[in-house]
Design a protein around this motif. Sequence first.
Motif, PDB file in Angstrom:
ATOM      1  N   SER A   1      -2.658  17.440 -17.275  1.00  0.00           N
ATOM      2  CA  SER A   1      -2.900  16.237 -18.068  1.00  0.00           C
ATOM      3  C   SER A   1      -4.166  16.362 -18.914  1.00  0.00           C
ATOM      4  O   SER A   1      -5.121  17.024 -18.523  1.00  0.00           O
ATOM      5  CB  SER A   1      -2.986  14.988 -17.175  1.00  0.00           C
TER       6      SER A   1
ATOM      7  N   VAL B   1      -3.129  11.689 -11.624  1.00  0.00           N
ATOM      8  CA  VAL B   1      -3.846  12.877 -12.085  1.00  0.00           C
ATOM      9  C   VAL B   1      -4.064  13.834 -10.924  1.00  0.00           C
ATOM     10  O   VAL B   1      -4.616  13.452  -9.892  1.00  0.00           O
ATOM     11  CB  VAL B   1      -5.221  12.480 -12.688  1.00  0.00           C
TER      12      VAL B   1
ATOM     13  N   SER C   1      -6.128  16.987  -9.602  1.00  0.00           N
ATOM     14  CA  SER C   1      -7.442  17.561  -9.918  1.00  0.00           C
ATOM     15  C   SER C   1      -7.680  18.820  -9.104  1.00  0.00           C
ATOM     16  O   SER C   1      -7.266  18.922  -7.945  1.00  0.00           O
ATOM     17  CB  SER C   1      -8.555  16.568  -9.598  1.00  0.00           C
TER      18      SER C   1
ATOM     19  N   HIS D   1      -7.825  19.079 -14.764  1.00  0.00           N
ATOM     20  CA  HIS D   1      -6.527  18.470 -14.527  1.00  0.00           C
ATOM     21  C   HIS D   1      -5.496  19.393 -15.172  1.00  0.00           C
ATOM     22  O   HIS D   1      -5.321  19.357 -16.399  1.00  0.00           O
ATOM     23  CB  HIS D   1      -6.463  17.066 -15.130  1.00  0.00           C
TER      24      HIS D   1
ATOM     25  N   GLU E   1      -7.365  14.373 -21.011  1.00  0.00           N
ATOM     26  CA  GLU E   1      -8.240  13.252 -20.674  1.00  0.00           C
ATOM     27  C   GLU E   1      -9.194  13.008 -21.827  1.00  0.00           C
ATOM     28  O   GLU E   1      -9.786  13.947 -22.351  1.00  0.00           O
ATOM     29  CB  GLU E   1      -9.024  13.571 -19.401  1.00  0.00           C
TER      30      GLU E   1
ATOM     31  N   ILE F   1     -12.314   6.232 -20.387  1.00  0.00           N
ATOM     32  CA  ILE F   1     -11.472   7.399 -20.137  1.00  0.00           C
ATOM     33  C   ILE F   1     -10.012   6.993 -20.264  1.00  0.00           C
ATOM     34  O   ILE F   1      -9.611   5.932 -19.777  1.00  0.00           O
ATOM     35  CB  ILE F   1     -11.748   7.965 -18.732  1.00  0.00           C
ATOM     36  N   THR F   2      -9.242   7.835 -20.907  1.00  0.00           N
ATOM     37  CA  THR F   2      -7.797   7.683 -20.977  1.00  0.00           C
ATOM     38  C   THR F   2      -7.206   8.931 -20.333  1.00  0.00           C
ATOM     39  O   THR F   2      -7.584  10.050 -20.682  1.00  0.00           O
ATOM     40  CB  THR F   2      -7.313   7.585 -22.436  1.00  0.00           C
ATOM     41  N   GLU F   3      -6.296   8.715 -19.381  1.00  0.00           N
ATOM     42  CA  GLU F   3      -5.681   9.855 -18.696  1.00  0.00           C
ATOM     43  C   GLU F   3      -4.342   9.422 -18.129  1.00  0.00           C
ATOM     44  O   GLU F   3      -3.998   8.241 -18.165  1.00  0.00           O
ATOM     45  CB  GLU F   3      -6.588  10.381 -17.589  1.00  0.00           C
TER      46      GLU F   3
ATOM     47  N   TRP G   1      -0.052   6.933 -19.441  1.00  0.00           N
ATOM     48  CA  TRP G   1      -1.506   7.060 -19.385  1.00  0.00           C
ATOM     49  C   TRP G   1      -2.136   5.858 -18.731  1.00  0.00           C
ATOM     50  O   TRP G   1      -1.519   4.822 -18.574  1.00  0.00           O
ATOM     51  CB  TRP G   1      -2.069   7.177 -20.800  1.00  0.00           C
TER      52      TRP G   1
ATOM     53  N   CYS H   1     -10.915  14.236 -26.707  1.00  0.00           N
ATOM     54  CA  CYS H   1      -9.820  14.354 -25.748  1.00  0.00           C
ATOM     55  C   CYS H   1      -9.733  15.811 -25.317  1.00  0.00           C
ATOM     56  O   CYS H   1      -9.562  16.700 -26.166  1.00  0.00           O
ATOM     57  CB  CYS H   1      -8.509  13.885 -26.372  1.00  0.00           C
TER      58      CYS H   1
END
Length: 138
Positions: free
Chosen positions: A62, A122, A124, A59, A64, A116-118, A41, A96
């Motif tokens: 994933s 990523v 898209s 996404h 987010e 933001i955590t991802e 992440w 999330c």
Amino acid sequence: MRPIETISRENFSPYGTILKFNDDRPDNLFEVLVTEPEKPWRLALFRVLNRECRKLECHPVSMESFEPLKGVGILLAAEPQSPDAWHAFLLDQPVCLHKGVWHAMVTLTDETVVKITENLEVDSEFYEFPMDICAGMN
């Protein structure tokens, strides 16, 4: 115009997880709520300045997280199979999103800042609307 909804476990569960401690646990000092074992992440700050929205993003592989830090923001979210059936949530607590959930952020103040955590990388996809879907929202 669609109403702005308050986030609850019930109405947000199709879109993601609320990031908060489980108050039923005797030790609530540390709790892992969401993990992603397949890819590493990343953490980021996101400054939202726009008040209109003409597209949603997703996404497919994933999750987010969105964690409000400053300002008043609205998180738009729609299930993967129906981006036209979006909901507008007042982002007043960390959440999330599930994989593939369509989303966008708009601000109701001068700016909104979210953490933001991802995934580190990523992919898209975008779903475009012919007009501003937030017109008249306040």
